[in-house]
Design an enzyme around this catalytic site. Sequence first.
Site, mmCIF file in Angstrom:
data_model
loop_
_atom_site.group_PDB
_atom_site.id
_atom_site.type_symbol
_atom_site.label_atom_id
_atom_site.label_comp_id
_atom_site.label_asym_id
_atom_site.label_seq_id
_atom_site.Cartn_x
_atom_site.Cartn_y
_atom_site.Cartn_z
ATOM 1 N N CYS A 83 0.804 -1.229 0.000
ATOM 2 C CA CYS A 83 0.000 0.000 0.000
ATOM 3 C C CYS A 83 0.832 1.271 0.000
ATOM 4 C CB CYS A 83 -0.921 0.007 1.223
ATOM 5 S SG CYS A 83 -1.960 -1.447 1.380
ATOM 6 N N HIS A 144 -2.721 6.461 4.415
ATOM 7 C CA HIS A 144 -1.606 5.539 4.688
ATOM 8 C C HIS A 144 -0.250 6.059 4.210
ATOM 9 C CE1 HIS A 144 -0.427 1.006 5.216
ATOM 10 N NE2 HIS A 144 -0.091 1.769 6.251
#
Length: 621
Positions: A83, A144
């Site tokens: 990610c 994130h």
Amino acid sequence: MIWQQISHWTCLLKALIFSLLLQPLMTQPSIITQPNFVLLLADDLGIGDVGCYGNDTVRTPNIDRLAREGVKLTQHIAAAPLCTPSRAAFLTGRYPIRSGMDAINNYRVIFWNGGSGGLPPNETTFSKILQQQGYSTGLIGKWHLGVNCEHRNDHCHHPLNHGFDYFYGMPFTLISDCQTTEEPEMDRAFRRKVWLYTQMIALATLTTALGRLIGLFSVHWKTVTCLALFSLLFFVSWFSSYGFVRYWNCIIMRNHEVTEQPMVTERTTSFILRESISFIERNKHKPFLLFLSFLHSHTPLLTSEKFLGKSAHGLYGDNVEEMDWMVGQVLDAIDKEGLKKNTLVYFASDHGGWLERQEGKRQLGGWNGIYRGGKAMGGWEGGIRVPGIFRWPGVLPAGKVIDEPTSLMDIYPTVVHLAGGVVPQDRVIDGRDLMPLLQGTVEHSEHKFLFHYCGTHLHAVRWHQKDSGAIWKAHYVTPNFRPLGAGACYDRGFCPCFGEGVTHHDPPLLYDLSRDPSESQPLSADTEPLFDTVIEQIGRAIEEHRRTLTAVPQQLSVYNIIWKPWLQPCCGTFPFCWCDKEDEYPDAPSLLTLLRKTLNPTVKISRDEVNLSFHVYRILA
């Protein structure tokens, strides 16, 4: 006299607020010369999970509709198999190693909201350029990429510091720790280890104290006290972070404000969808960029009750089908506002599906179709080949399929050029403008070589030999699958990038993806006449690529990824961080809808809207 002045200014303030809210009602739609952008990015979705990429059991009619009405890419490649680095590359158009967003250690993603690592402030995202071009920019969903650098409120890595006018969502990522009914996911092996050490130290302390009491040991009480203090400090050192993961990482923010700590997972999906549609409605009269970064289909697979048990593939299939429904709701909102012909819609996943994610017999990760490997694997296609769909009616052809190597990094120059901006000239941009390829004015992708990293370790390189149509791929490092013969690292949960868990190849494994997309038959000098020529050409490309790399601070270093209490976002007085502010104020779109109905006497107002009007009055009063 003073109270009269205050009352006067209060009335003026109320009038100003209502005039600002009513302004869109009285403004005629303007002619927009810049297109809108709606970028839809799934989380951990495998390319084999989508109907238009070959899945005939998971229902994805809305994503499939995008492909029918637009252009489908069959070789769309993520710049990283995890990610954090993949999203950094997506936003900057650069390999994550250039911004320090790939790791030299095993901690390859942002681990804490209270860490100091993140997307560096000196990186120029496409959202920042679009913001300078007059766009309204919004990020809804997952970030994130870090929050703070030096203190709790500096927000140096925050979306609002990277070109977004509005942010609603998780600054971290969804993990099983966010649901009390799920087994802890974050650093599970490490937690087991330190808990064992804590028990051993506590047992040693108790044994020493008991031995001193009964005269078995001639130990000074000072020693016993020091041992007990060490035991307590050791426990606090790790439990203060890992014991409260749900409070530290599972939070919702609106811009800089923490609104849910911990997040209320039962309503997260509906709120993210509401915010996305609201953003479109608020900005329909001017060019906008909406980056909807789904929490689907990452574990713990938050799925609304109406989708549970509806798919043929358990909870994971239910979750994917709900995400597809959300895509449909966003497309309907675009159509409703008459924006379809002036909006470029893009759908992709940040990387491949997580093969190893299982709970007992339940498969909680995605499927990568015919492609080998999955999430966390830097070289194998299953970890980096993802869905890629563009739709822009009247500009892009409908139903077109492009079988050319493209990258998530290509979004950067594509949207920047369409918005009238210029890509930065003071740094290397690895993405390429896709519009000529999408519109059919050129036959081949501009990418000649694509480099596939696992952390900071180069695992594979792809060479698109355009004159022959061959797509060569050389693997220099591959992970060791366990158990033997399996297609993933089931013994670890994640495949590593270096160390004993990988194999180095000299000469490298070579495949021709145009003939062997599953990477099942490695070529050799005996079976491929061009073997030596291809390896030599790729080797020169690696040397040239490495000359373009410069040393940068490592954002995912051990120091940067560890939890720091002074950086932890908190909605109260640290460490008392818990709140739910989502019900305190009405959202702007609901207020605008109420005002429109109030101005139209033929429209009936519901009881909930009457209550809302009283709530608004209390706020203004």
